[in-house]
Design an enzyme around this catalytic site. Sequence first.
Site, PDB file in Angstrom:
ATOM      1  N   GLY A 151      82.871  79.090 -47.108  1.00 48.15           N
ATOM      2  CA  GLY A 151      83.235  78.442 -48.366  1.00 48.15           C
ATOM      3  C   GLY A 151      82.425  78.956 -49.545  1.00 48.15           C
ATOM      4  O   GLY A 151      82.965  79.194 -50.628  1.00 48.15           O
ATOM      5  N   ASP A 152      81.133  79.149 -49.348  1.00 47.80           N
ATOM      6  CA  ASP A 152      80.272  79.661 -50.414  1.00 47.80           C
ATOM      7  C   ASP A 152      80.690  81.070 -50.832  1.00 47.80           C
ATOM      8  O   ASP A 152      80.751  81.395 -52.012  1.00 47.80           O
ATOM      9  CB  ASP A 152      78.818  79.705 -49.943  1.00 47.80           C
ATOM     10  CG  ASP A 152      78.214  78.323 -49.788  1.00 47.80           C
ATOM     11  OD1 ASP A 152      78.168  77.586 -50.774  1.00 47.80           O
ATOM     12  OD2 ASP A 152      77.782  77.995 -48.673  1.00 47.80           O
ATOM     13  N   LEU A 153      80.942  81.915 -49.846  1.00 49.05           N
ATOM     14  CA  LEU A 153      81.211  83.321 -50.133  1.00 49.05           C
ATOM     15  C   LEU A 153      82.586  83.501 -50.779  1.00 49.05           C
ATOM     16  O   LEU A 153      82.746  84.318 -51.698  1.00 49.05           O
ATOM     17  CB  LEU A 153      81.094  84.141 -48.854  1.00 49.05           C
ATOM     18  CG  LEU A 153      79.695  84.121 -48.236  1.00 49.05           C
ATOM     19  CD1 LEU A 153      79.692  84.750 -46.857  1.00 49.05           C
ATOM     20  CD2 LEU A 153      78.690  84.835 -49.138  1.00 49.05           C
ATOM     21  N   GLY A 156      82.096  82.653 -54.276  1.00 48.48           N
ATOM     22  CA  GLY A 156      81.437  83.739 -54.986  1.00 48.48           C
ATOM     23  C   GLY A 156      82.411  84.822 -55.413  1.00 48.48           C
ATOM     24  O   GLY A 156      82.333  85.346 -56.524  1.00 48.48           O
TER      25      GLY A 156
END
Length: 381
Positions: A151-153, A156
């Site tokens: 989810g973070d990547l 990003g």
Amino acid sequence: MIAGPFAASLLGDHGAEVIKIERPNQGDSLRKMGPRNARGLWFEVSARNKKSVEVDLGSADGAAFARELVQSADVVIENYRPGVMEQWGLGWEDIHAINPRAVMLRISGFGQSGPYSARPGFGKISEAFSGATNLTGYTDGPPVHPGYSHGDLVTGVFGAFGVMLALHERNTSGLGQMIDLPLYEGLFRMIDWQVPFLEVLGIDSTRAGASFPFAGGFITEILPTIDGKFVVVSAATGKHVGNVVAFLQEGGHLQVTGEDDIPVSVIKDALGAWLGTQNSEEAVNSLKSVGVIAEKVSKPSDIAQDPHIAARHNLVPVHSEEYGKFTVPAPVPRLSRTPGQVRSLGPKLGAHNKLLNAPPTKINVGPESLSALSVGAVEAG
């Protein structure tokens, strides 16, 4: 900790000067994550091509220093809960007043507006809220997390994409703009079929294991081999399903005729039974030789030695004072005329304090982490 810094890292790979603002005496939380005997290694890889300054944004001097950086920054990336930047005089209205050309990427758990905007959020929460976790795992088991910061990547990547859109638009208008990016929205956009299938067809989708539930008669399986490895077979067209059937029939592994009448479950069972008797390398080669698309599931040890990875220069050599020589993923995407570069690894905490005339540091007791003023970029973390 990951989403905003990853967006800045993607920009840094392609030439942006990224100034990472970190909490005095503590730094980015990623500095303390990873294997016990190499806590800083992940940070060195992740924070490549960045400069580090220790700044207490909660102090008058620290906030003034950040505002000074904003005057010449093209992009400001922050990773706090809504309202935190405003407390320091660094909200969108403040940034826009200081530098009307600056683009501001604001990454938060649930966005700058809406009833959940004040909720904290991390990548795994975004995966759950977006519907992605619900779709991951086997039908008869619980949902599972991906084995990395998915989810973070994804956020990003969407963040860097939004920054480039805003910078391109600025060429026409001369003005920056604010990008409001919750952690869940990139994933939600990618699973574009889930709500339409519910509203139109009444299908409340859930986990289907290694198979895509709406692939019809197609085959997308992860199957074990006798050497303890796994092979992915992707027969995503009628032609490729036919190739699988012909291969199994010719080898005597599928004792039925009439390709159109063979249930997919029967084909999958026969394919799995055959693969269970095969060495992974030999099985993949056999399948490829008859037009079946297949590949082994790679481990890091496979990737590090793969000739295609080497030929494509997907890993580039670097040198660390602490860890010596090793390789890291090359910049993506590959541009023909202006390719990205890994110019340096993640810096020591505060390594550029004097270079950028940062104010004397004080301990910042705030629990959050910021994430970026960037292209002249600044990243606060």
